[in-house]
Scaffold this motif. Structure first.
Motif, PDB file in Angstrom:
ATOM      1  N   PHE A  48      52.307 153.886  38.028  1.00 47.57           N
ATOM      2  CA  PHE A  48      53.003 155.147  37.807  1.00 47.57           C
ATOM      3  C   PHE A  48      52.351 156.270  38.615  1.00 47.57           C
ATOM      4  CE2 PHE A  48      53.487 152.411  34.168  1.00 47.57           C
ATOM      5  CZ  PHE A  48      54.850 152.463  33.904  1.00 47.57           C
ATOM      6  N   ALA A  51      50.169 160.085  36.834  1.00 43.12           N
ATOM      7  CA  ALA A  51      50.141 159.936  35.371  1.00 43.12           C
ATOM      8  C   ALA A  51      49.227 160.988  34.748  1.00 43.12           C
ATOM      9  CB  ALA A  51      49.655 158.542  34.998  1.00 43.12           C
ATOM     10  N   HIS A  67      54.675 160.889  33.723  1.00 44.13           N
ATOM     11  CA  HIS A  67      54.461 160.572  35.132  1.00 44.13           C
ATOM     12  C   HIS A  67      55.657 161.060  35.935  1.00 44.13           C
ATOM     13  CE1 HIS A  67      57.408 157.198  35.296  1.00 44.13           C
ATOM     14  NE2 HIS A  67      57.185 157.216  33.993  1.00 44.13           N
ATOM     15  N   ARG A  77      58.324 159.370  31.069  1.00 43.60           N
ATOM     16  CA  ARG A  77      57.241 158.981  30.182  1.00 43.60           C
ATOM     17  C   ARG A  77      57.214 157.462  30.071  1.00 43.60           C
ATOM     18  NH1 ARG A  77      60.897 161.256  30.015  1.00 43.60           N
ATOM     19  NH2 ARG A  77      61.992 159.354  30.578  1.00 43.60           N
ATOM     20  N   THR A  87      53.291 147.359  30.325  1.00 42.42           N
ATOM     21  CA  THR A  87      53.810 148.721  30.439  1.00 42.42           C
ATOM     22  C   THR A  87      55.310 148.751  30.165  1.00 42.42           C
ATOM     23  OG1 THR A  87      54.228 148.500  32.820  1.00 42.42           O
ATOM     24  CG2 THR A  87      52.051 149.324  32.141  1.00 42.42           C
ATOM     25  N   SER A 264      43.090 159.596  33.782  1.00 40.29           N
ATOM     26  CA  SER A 264      43.988 159.258  34.878  1.00 40.29           C
ATOM     27  C   SER A 264      43.577 160.014  36.128  1.00 40.29           C
ATOM     28  CB  SER A 264      45.440 159.591  34.509  1.00 40.29           C
ATOM     29  OG  SER A 264      45.592 160.979  34.235  1.00 40.29           O
ATOM     30  N   SER A 267      47.478 157.768  40.710  1.00 36.74           N
ATOM     31  CA  SER A 267      48.382 156.793  40.090  1.00 36.74           C
ATOM     32  C   SER A 267      47.650 155.775  39.219  1.00 36.74           C
ATOM     33  CB  SER A 267      49.180 156.052  41.176  1.00 36.74           C
ATOM     34  OG  SER A 267      49.976 156.954  41.912  1.00 36.74           O
TER      35      SER A 267
END
Length: 288
Positions: A48, A51, A67, A77, A87, A264, A267
């Motif tokens: 993602f 994020a 994200h 989201r 995920t 985070s 990515s």
């Protein structure tokens, strides 16, 4: 004729200079050092883009976040399970700005420019439940209470009746970032500096910090993440003490279970697990 292949697994080595010595840590995974503590660093997902707004649910071991989503050309989201690393994107909201988990109930909430959303795990999507005239920039749920920043006014509101009523908290203005600690003190950042509203009331300006990018709180302490590292904040005295440098600049950072840290960068979403034991080799330099 058979071909024999020898596979060699090389450990990861971190070199740290300590005065006249080089301290070597040998591990089988990447590690991160924050202050005096060592952490095992593990990538949870890099699927993602950008994020942030991490929110963790201890019961399900799910980590929710927002994200940039190319499919909807806006912020979306998603959720990653920290055990399986599975995920899933969450539908139902087009412009996600805030994410929070109620640790008591396990309920997950999102904020957007048209109000408050609640995650429905059976449908796998977010449902708009109220505060339709609010542009919710951030949500904090702590001490059985929900607080939000309205991005239209940049003021903090306490939410009642499952999102049907909002009452302004204190006289805090131009709020850009905030957190509520376990003692009900509200830490926040405005264009004028870093402040703490003691018990949500008396406002104390911090003498040592002019900006904080993120607040993170455990049951005892609130920390501020700045460009110079991690600071421990004293709400009542309006002071801050530098406790650690950071080797990364997190877009979002929160505490998990048992001293874990989630953060985070670009990515990637990472989990830091405290290392309780390790072998240290001290190698003296020549001439010392």
């Amino acid at each position: 004729m058979s071909l024999k292949v020898n596979i060699v697994i090389l450990p990861i080595v971190l070199l740290v200079c300590v005065e006249a010595r080089i301290r070597i840590y040998i591990t089988d995974t990447p590690i991160e050092r924050i202050g005096t503590r060592l952490y095992k660093k593990e990538l949870l997902t890099n699927e993602f883009v950008d994020a942030k707004e991490l929110a963790y649910d201890s019961a399900t071991r799910n980590l929710y976040f927002m994200h940039m989503d190319d499919l909807i050309q806006n912020s979306g989201r998603a959720v990653v399970n920290i055990i399986t690393k599975d995920t899933m994107r969450i539908n139902g909201i087009a412009r996600n700005k805030a994410t929070a988990v109620d640790q008591e109930s396990g309920e997950v909430y999102f904020g957007s420019d048209n109000g408050l959303y609640k995650y429905d795990p059976l449908l796998g999507e977010a449902v708009n439940i109220g505060l339709y005239n609010m542009n919710i920039l951030k949500i904090v749920i702590r001490n059985n209470a929900m607080y939000v920043i309205d991005a239209n006014s940049h003021k903090i509101y306490k939410i009642f009746d499952h999102g049907s009523k909002a009452i302004r908290v204190g006289n805090m203005k131009a709020v850009l970032e905030f957190d509520v600690d376990y003692h009900r003190n509200i830490h926040y950042v405005s264009m004028c500096g870093v402040y703490c509203a003691v018990n949500g009331d008396e406002i104390v300006k911090n003498k040592d910090l002019t900006a904080v990018y993120h607040f993170i709180s455990d049951e005892y302490t609130t920390f501020g993440v700045t460009e110079n590292g991690l600071y421990e904040i004293d709400c009542f005295n309006g002071t801050a003490k530098h406790v650690a440098d950071l080797n990364f600049s997190p877009r979002s950072i929160i505490f998990g279970d048992y001293g874990d840290i989630f953060y985070s960068v670009d990515s990637g979403i990472y989990q830091l697990k405290p290392i309780s034991s390790y072998t240290v080799y001290n190698v003296k330099r020549n001439g010392t």
